[in-house]
Design an enzyme around this catalytic site. Structure first.
Site, PDB file in Angstrom:
ATOM      1  N   ASN A  18       2.783  11.373  -2.735  1.00 46.93           N
ATOM      2  CA  ASN A  18       3.382  10.051  -3.486  1.00 46.93           C
ATOM      3  C   ASN A  18       2.693   9.108  -4.036  1.00 46.93           C
ATOM      4  OD1 ASN A  18       4.632   7.954  -3.617  1.00 46.93           O
ATOM      5  ND2 ASN A  18       5.135   7.457  -1.602  1.00 46.93           N
ATOM      6  N   TRP A  19       2.357   9.248  -5.145  1.00 48.73           N
ATOM      7  CA  TRP A  19       1.634   8.353  -5.989  1.00 48.73           C
ATOM      8  C   TRP A  19       0.853   7.121  -5.930  1.00 48.73           C
ATOM      9  CZ3 TRP A  19       0.899  10.875 -11.520  1.00 48.73           C
ATOM     10  CH2 TRP A  19      -0.101  12.200 -11.315  1.00 48.73           C
ATOM     11  N   LYS A  20       2.645   6.454  -5.160  1.00 45.77           N
ATOM     12  CA  LYS A  20       2.785   4.969  -4.933  1.00 45.77           C
ATOM     13  C   LYS A  20       2.572   4.804  -6.414  1.00 45.77           C
ATOM     14  CE  LYS A  20       2.009   5.940  -0.308  1.00 45.77           C
ATOM     15  NZ  LYS A  20       0.917   5.128   1.199  1.00 45.77           N
ATOM     16  N   HIS A 104      11.397   4.240   1.139  1.00 51.65           N
ATOM     17  CA  HIS A 104      10.030   4.718   1.989  1.00 51.65           C
ATOM     18  C   HIS A 104       9.661   3.042   2.334  1.00 51.65           C
ATOM     19  CE1 HIS A 104       5.789   4.652   2.292  1.00 51.65           C
ATOM     20  NE2 HIS A 104       5.608   5.204   2.088  1.00 51.65           N
ATOM     21  N   GLU A 106       7.677   0.982   2.404  1.00 57.29           N
ATOM     22  CA  GLU A 106       6.387   0.227   2.288  1.00 57.29           C
ATOM     23  C   GLU A 106       7.682  -0.674   0.241  1.00 57.29           C
ATOM     24  OE1 GLU A 106       3.461   2.236  -0.035  1.00 57.29           O
ATOM     25  OE2 GLU A 106       2.396   2.803   2.186  1.00 57.29           O
ATOM     26  N   GLU A 176       8.353   9.201   8.620  1.00 57.00           N
ATOM     27  CA  GLU A 176       7.234   8.816   8.368  1.00 57.00           C
ATOM     28  C   GLU A 176       6.965   7.478   9.332  1.00 57.00           C
ATOM     29  OE1 GLU A 176       6.325  10.446   3.752  1.00 57.00           O
ATOM     30  OE2 GLU A 176       6.877   7.824   3.950  1.00 57.00           O
ATOM     31  N   GLY A 182      -1.118   5.425   5.288  1.00 55.53           N
ATOM     32  CA  GLY A 182      -2.140   4.521   5.360  1.00 55.53           C
ATOM     33  C   GLY A 182      -3.119   4.055   5.943  1.00 55.53           C
ATOM     34  N   SER A 221      -0.631   9.754   6.875  1.00 53.10           N
ATOM     35  CA  SER A 221      -2.303  10.033   7.378  1.00 53.10           C
ATOM     36  C   SER A 221      -2.153  11.818   6.777  1.00 53.10           C
ATOM     37  CB  SER A 221      -2.816   9.442   8.237  1.00 53.10           C
ATOM     38  OG  SER A 221      -2.965   7.751   7.547  1.00 53.10           O
TER      39      SER A 221
HETATM   40  P1  PGA Z   1      -0.804   8.347   3.086  1.00 54.73           P
HETATM   41  O1  PGA Z   1       0.914   7.628   2.980  1.00 54.73           O
HETATM   42  O2  PGA Z   1      -0.569   9.485   3.547  1.00 54.73           O
HETATM   43  O3  PGA Z   1      -1.375   7.672   2.359  1.00 54.73           O
HETATM   44  O4  PGA Z   1      -0.226   7.757   4.416  1.00 54.73           O
HETATM   45  C1  PGA Z   1       1.865   8.762   3.242  1.00 54.73           C
HETATM   46  C2  PGA Z   1       3.502   8.086   2.724  1.00 54.73           C
HETATM   47  O5  PGA Z   1       3.668   7.036   1.988  1.00 54.73           O
HETATM   48  O6  PGA Z   1       4.382   8.474   2.788  1.00 54.73           O
END
Ligand code: PGA
Length: 264
Positions: A18-20, A104, A106, A176, A182, A221
């Site tokens: 997931n490149w966000k 997600h 976020e 998640e 993160g 993470s």
């Molecule tokens: P991260 O993100 O690996 O940077 O914690 C994971 C996610 O958004 O699912």
């Protein structure tokens, strides 16, 4: 192996990048070249890359004909219309996308997405032949209060209530925990396994066949060190990787953490 094999029924574990909101044409190309080179000798792992919308054309041309599939990080809940700034499921299909991340945290936190909204997007993806990767998880406060199963259960039940348990057939759920995303603090294998079992049992109580065709990933993470333990658990069908997917070496190491000959 080809992209069309990368369905939730594949017997291989799945690692999703997931490149966000990261990337540029130049950086993406280097990343994709690195992925393709590193993955050549990894037949035991399915890989999907979920990119920002503007880069769908780039990943389509870089990954067409390879074993790596691609997708996006969100879709509109509507088919089409006057929805400025939104992107429809059909548009993703135009760029050969196979998968889409839905709900997600976020997004759901920052843009106040309700469970109902997320459920509609989940079904929209399915209706258009995209494989939804539904994100569920609790906050730290909810975990500390011991209500994490209630929270995750409610996220799943919303889909079950609106569309029936069969909606989960051939889909992906990613557990998640919000406190792990993160932060560098991943869930332990024990915590993840317990929640994965709960997720599968919840779906199975509504539709056993659908639960049998569901892949359940862990996200939050994931790094090359903790991936070994996490991906060795039979209840964990793969990982959703944010930060470490932006570094070729770390991402490939995570993919290598999938045990050889592991069959789900
Ligand atoms: P991260 O993100 O690996 O940077 O914690 C994971 C996610 O958004 O699912």
């Amino acid at each position: 192996m080809s992209r069309s094999d990368i369905t939730p029924l594949s017997p291989r574990k799945l690692v999703v990048a997931n490149w966000k909101m990261h990337g540029s044409l130049v950086r993406n190309q280097a990343l994709l070249d690195g992925y393709l080179q590193g993955l050549q000798s990894l037949p035991q792992t399915d890989v999907v890359v979920c990119v920002p919308y503007p880069y769908l054309a780039q990943v389509q041309s870089a990954l067409a004909g390879t074993a790596v599939a691609w997708g996006a990080q969100n879709i509109a809940k509507y088919e089409e219309g006057a929805y400025t700034g939104e992107v429809s499921a059909e548009m993703l299909r135009d760029f050969g996308a196979h998968h889409v991340i839905i709900g997600h945290s976020e997004r759901s936190t920052a843009y106040c997405e309700s469970d109902e909204n997320i459920a509609e997007k989940f079904m929209m993806a399915k209706r258009h032949g995209l494989i939804p990767i539904l994100c569920v998880g609790e906050t730290l406060l909810e975990r500390e209060a011991g209500v994490m199963e209630r929270v995750v259960g409610k996220q799943l039940e919303t889909i079950i209530r609106l569309f029936g348990g069969e909606a989960f057939a051939h889909t992906i759920v990613s557990y998640e925990p919000i406190w792990a995303i993160g932060t560098g603090l991943a869930a332990s294998a024990e915590q993840a396994v317990a929640m994965h079992q709960f997720i599968r049992d919840t779906v199975a109580a509504a539709d056993k066949t659908a639960a049998d065709s569901l892949k359940i990933l862990y996200g939050g993470s994931v790094n090359p060190q903790n991936a070994v333990q996490l991906l060795n658990q039979k209840e964990i069908d793969g990982a959703l990787v944010g930060r470490c997917s932006l570094d070729v070496e770390q991402f490939i190491k995570i993919c290598q953490a999938v045990p050889e000959n592991s069959v789900i």
